[in-house]
Design an enzyme around this catalytic site. Sequence first.
Site, mmCIF file in Angstrom:
data_model
loop_
_atom_site.group_PDB
_atom_site.id
_atom_site.type_symbol
_atom_site.label_atom_id
_atom_site.label_comp_id
_atom_site.label_asym_id
_atom_site.label_seq_id
_atom_site.Cartn_x
_atom_site.Cartn_y
_atom_site.Cartn_z
ATOM 1 N N LEU A 42 13.460 32.467 -66.319
ATOM 2 C CA LEU A 42 14.839 32.970 -66.390
ATOM 3 C C LEU A 42 15.382 33.175 -67.804
ATOM 4 C CD1 LEU A 42 16.658 31.068 -63.475
ATOM 5 C CD2 LEU A 42 16.498 33.545 -63.744
ATOM 6 N N GLY A 67 4.121 45.733 -54.817
ATOM 7 C CA GLY A 67 2.847 46.438 -54.727
ATOM 8 C C GLY A 67 2.898 47.936 -54.879
ATOM 9 N N CYS A 88 13.619 32.511 -56.925
ATOM 10 C CA CYS A 88 12.933 32.364 -58.222
ATOM 11 C C CYS A 88 11.923 31.221 -58.153
ATOM 12 C CB CYS A 88 13.933 32.093 -59.340
ATOM 13 S SG CYS A 88 13.075 31.722 -60.895
ATOM 14 N N MET A 143 8.393 33.434 -66.324
ATOM 15 C CA MET A 143 9.284 33.686 -67.455
ATOM 16 C C MET A 143 10.284 32.545 -67.634
ATOM 17 S SD MET A 143 7.887 36.559 -68.012
ATOM 18 C CE MET A 143 8.877 37.322 -69.276
ATOM 19 N N LYS A 191 17.886 38.406 -52.553
ATOM 20 C CA LYS A 191 16.461 38.650 -52.836
ATOM 21 C C LYS A 191 15.667 37.526 -52.204
ATOM 22 C CE LYS A 191 13.148 40.428 -55.867
ATOM 23 N NZ LYS A 191 13.307 41.078 -57.164
ATOM 24 N N LYS A 198 18.599 41.677 -65.129
ATOM 25 C CA LYS A 198 17.809 40.443 -65.110
ATOM 26 C C LYS A 198 18.586 39.328 -64.409
ATOM 27 C CE LYS A 198 14.834 37.157 -66.153
ATOM 28 N NZ LYS A 198 13.553 37.045 -65.413
ATOM 29 N N ASN A 223 19.779 35.918 -56.027
ATOM 30 C CA ASN A 223 18.337 35.641 -56.000
ATOM 31 C C ASN A 223 18.100 34.261 -55.381
ATOM 32 O OD1 ASN A 223 15.669 35.203 -56.534
ATOM 33 N ND2 ASN A 223 15.762 35.914 -58.651
ATOM 34 N N THR A 255 5.810 45.226 -61.332
ATOM 35 C CA THR A 255 4.587 45.148 -62.140
ATOM 36 C C THR A 255 4.195 46.491 -62.768
ATOM 37 O OG1 THR A 255 3.743 43.227 -60.934
ATOM 38 C CG2 THR A 255 2.114 44.639 -62.011
HETATM 39 C C1 DHB Z 1 12.026 34.681 -62.788
HETATM 40 C C2 DHB Z 1 11.070 35.072 -61.882
HETATM 41 C C3 DHB Z 1 11.444 35.463 -60.624
HETATM 42 O O1 DHB Z 1 10.555 35.854 -59.684
HETATM 43 C C4 DHB Z 1 12.781 35.475 -60.281
HETATM 44 O O2 DHB Z 1 13.123 35.858 -59.055
HETATM 45 C C5 DHB Z 1 13.743 35.090 -61.201
HETATM 46 C C6 DHB Z 1 13.354 34.696 -62.464
HETATM 47 C C7 DHB Z 1 11.630 34.241 -64.129
HETATM 48 O O3 DHB Z 1 10.601 33.579 -64.266
HETATM 49 O O4 DHB Z 1 12.383 34.512 -65.098
#
Ligand code: DHB
Length: 342
Positions: free
Chosen positions: A75, A255, A132, A73, A169, A45, A129, A277
Amino acid sequence: MQFNTSIAGIALATPICNASGVMCTTDEQLSQLAFDPTIGGIFTKSCTIEKRVGNPYPRYFAATASSPSINSMGLPNAGIDYYIESAKRFGHIKPVFLSVAGLTLQENMDIIKRIDENDNSMISGIELNLSCPNVPGKPQIAYDFDAIDETLRRVFEIHHSSKLPLGVKLPPYFDPIHFEHVADLLKQHPVKWVTCINSVGNGLVIDPIHETTVIFPKSGLGGLGGAAIKATALANVYAFRRLLPFGIDVIGCGGITRGMDIFEHILCGAQAVQIGTLMQDQGLSAVQKCLTEFNHIMTLKKYTSLDDFRGKLNVVEQQTEIDAARDPSCYFEVRSRKNIFP
Ligand code: DHB
């Protein structure tokens, strides 16, 4: 059948990984990924220095036949020290890549320093990342090209002597000029892979029955995933594979709901894929089914390794208008436009 591949030279037994965020926040979840032979590599994560509880609920809504998944979410994560320990537990089973998403440049540098200064022998790499979409007030770094450059410059100032490969990312881009600009920037830093794509940011899924949004944070806006984003993901994989040198791998994400989607990502140039997903909504058994389907597709096509078709997508041959009119896939478009065959 040979499914083996590599990311930044790190060997994976299959090309299938989880997308960071899915089944990778706790050691209990990570152990399921570690012990499932379908999964070739694990992404933890996206983390911050300190642990976070994330955004208020509801913050995830599953994909349906007619709408994408949506998440905000915020993070929620156990903090970098936890994931450094996770890698020690699971890194001897298969490659573990730590995803890093500090809320500021300084925090990203602090996290990477923490990784570099710890026992990191069981960590295979770092996925920084830059995309986000879900922290209120924090825009996605990768939509600000100067910020990408500055971030990578500062990060590699502290990370240059580390042996750990670092990838990024990326969010989806939608314009060829943006693909080129970002690729030119990335080439100036020792980035070892790009993951295309993160969720399509700040979409809106609604519940027309109750006349509400389906998630609470950011008034319902969140990152979109699932089958609906595959075409955008493939375009990004294809563009970055063509624009980047071969020392930078492309990981396809977006996808994937069946074996043919894995095939398509690799055909566009992906070295490996990440599944978000589908794994979130339907669990590891659905991902196992994808690998079985992918195996059948390779068998039918008489391919025995991913190298046989990776990056070998061809552009369809040009047709004359008459050819197009005879082609059933174009028939209605041409016929209705020109009335060639009344
Ligand atoms: C979250 C969502 C993301 O797409 C990402 O790259 C990092 C964190 C999140 O909402 O936790």
